[in-house]
Design an enzyme around this catalytic site. Structure first.
Site, short mmCIF file in Angstrom:
data_model
loop_
_atom_site.label_atom_id
_atom_site.label_comp_id
_atom_site.label_asym_id
_atom_site.label_seq_id
_atom_site.Cartn_x
_atom_site.Cartn_y
_atom_site.Cartn_z
N SER A 195 3.31 -21.57 -26.61
CA SER A 195 2.09 -21.32 -27.38
C SER A 195 2.32 -20.28 -28.48
CB SER A 195 0.97 -20.84 -26.46
OG SER A 195 0.73 -21.78 -25.46
N1 SAM Z 1 3.10 -21.23 -20.50
C1 SAM Z 1 4.08 -21.96 -21.24
C2 SAM Z 1 5.01 -21.09 -22.02
O1 SAM Z 1 4.85 -19.86 -22.02
O2 SAM Z 1 5.95 -21.63 -22.60
C3 SAM Z 1 3.46 -22.97 -22.17
C4 SAM Z 1 3.38 -24.23 -21.54
S1 SAM Z 1 3.10 -25.73 -22.35
C5 SAM Z 1 1.83 -25.42 -23.54
C6 SAM Z 1 2.28 -26.53 -20.99
C7 SAM Z 1 3.13 -26.75 -19.76
O3 SAM Z 1 2.30 -27.23 -18.72
C8 SAM Z 1 4.22 -27.79 -19.95
O4 SAM Z 1 5.47 -27.24 -19.62
C9 SAM Z 1 3.81 -28.90 -19.01
O5 SAM Z 1 4.90 -29.63 -18.46
C10 SAM Z 1 3.05 -28.14 -17.96
N2 SAM Z 1 2.12 -28.92 -17.14
C11 SAM Z 1 1.28 -29.91 -17.50
N3 SAM Z 1 0.59 -30.36 -16.43
C12 SAM Z 1 0.99 -29.62 -15.36
C13 SAM Z 1 0.67 -29.60 -13.97
N4 SAM Z 1 -0.23 -30.43 -13.44
N5 SAM Z 1 1.27 -28.70 -13.18
C14 SAM Z 1 2.22 -27.85 -13.68
N6 SAM Z 1 2.58 -27.83 -14.98
C15 SAM Z 1 1.98 -28.69 -15.80
#
Ligand code: SAM
Length: 219
Positions: free
Chosen positions: A67
């Site tokens: 983000s």
């Molecule tokens: N917090 C992260 C960072 O600092 O880089 C940003 C993450 S990115 C915007 C969103 C993440 O959520 C992705 O890596 C995606 O694979 C994960 N995601 C989506 N659905 C999910 C779920 N049900 N459980 C765990 N992770 C999930």
């Protein structure tokens, strides 16, 4: 990485905090201190390290993103963290947000559903010495019942609605920040749980990748 690079990135980090974060009203000293410390350029793919401190999100592989720094700061500040807190993050991704949380609180629990991101980021936490981040591979939309209740929960992917199960896993006085909306845009939403009453406050528009899982979007 040589000393010149360290200095260069430390300068960029300081500029990022002053021009993108403080200038937009983020004032929690714990959040500002963490943003000044965590080496964001190490959490992005090597080819993008020069862009790591820009005012935007970046791709991290697997169609996922790290983000924008301001969004990280805004979400973190709205968790109203104190040093003894235990925090759940759903969507580990690059690990940057978890590292920011880990600089502030006692322990961070973070769940990621993409295997490759999970593996890479787990190794990075060990390399950087973030031993207060506990990780789990799988669907985070059901939370982490065995470790609940949490003082705060942060969801870093866009949900179609707020999963009740996450509210259940908040401690009394607990805070949840989650983007809620459709697949193109969401409202960053803050929930406060106080003696079984739930207060919901919209924080503003945002755009996240999809939260995929049992209590999110279908796979
Ligand atoms: N917090 C992260 C960072 O600092 O880089 C940003 C993450 S990115 C915007 C969103 C993440 O959520 C992705 O890596 C995606 O694979 C994960 N995601 C989506 N659905 C999910 C779920 N049900 N459980 C765990 N992770 C999930």
């Amino acid at each position: 990485m040589d000393l010149m690079d360290d200095k260069k990135y430390a300068r960029r980090r300081e500029e990022m905090v002053r021009l993108q974060i403080e200038a937009r009203g983020i004032s929690d000293p714990l959040v500002l201190q963490a943003l000044r410390k965590v080496p964001r350029h190490i959490f992005v793919p090597d080819a993008l390290s020069e862009q790591a401190y820009g005012d935007h999100p970046l791709p991290i592989g697997d169609q996922q993103t790290i983000s924008q720094p301001y969004i990280v700061a805004e979400m973190t500040q709205n968790l109203e963290l104190t040093k003894t807190d235990r925090v759940l993050e759903i969507g580990t991704g690059s690990g940057y947000q978890a590292a920011i949380l880990a600089e502030i609180v006692f322990r961070v629990y973070s769940i990621e559903r993409k295997r490759s991101l999970y593996d890479t980021t787990r190794k990075l936490f060990d390399t950087l010495g973030y031993f207060n981040i506990v990780t789990r591979y799988g669907d985070g939309t059901s939370g982490w019942r065995e470790e609940s209740p949490f003082d705060a929960i942060m969801v870093t992917a866009g949900a179609p609605k707020i999963p009740d199960v996450l509210i259940d896993q908040l401690a009394d006085g607990g805070r949840l920040v989650i983007p809620v909306g459709d697949q193109h845009s969401q409202i960053l939403t803050k929930i406060k749980k106080q003696k079984q009453t739930i207060q919901q406050v919209p924080l503003g528009g945002c755009r996240f990748v999809k939260l995929i899982g049992e209590h999110g979007w279908p796979v």
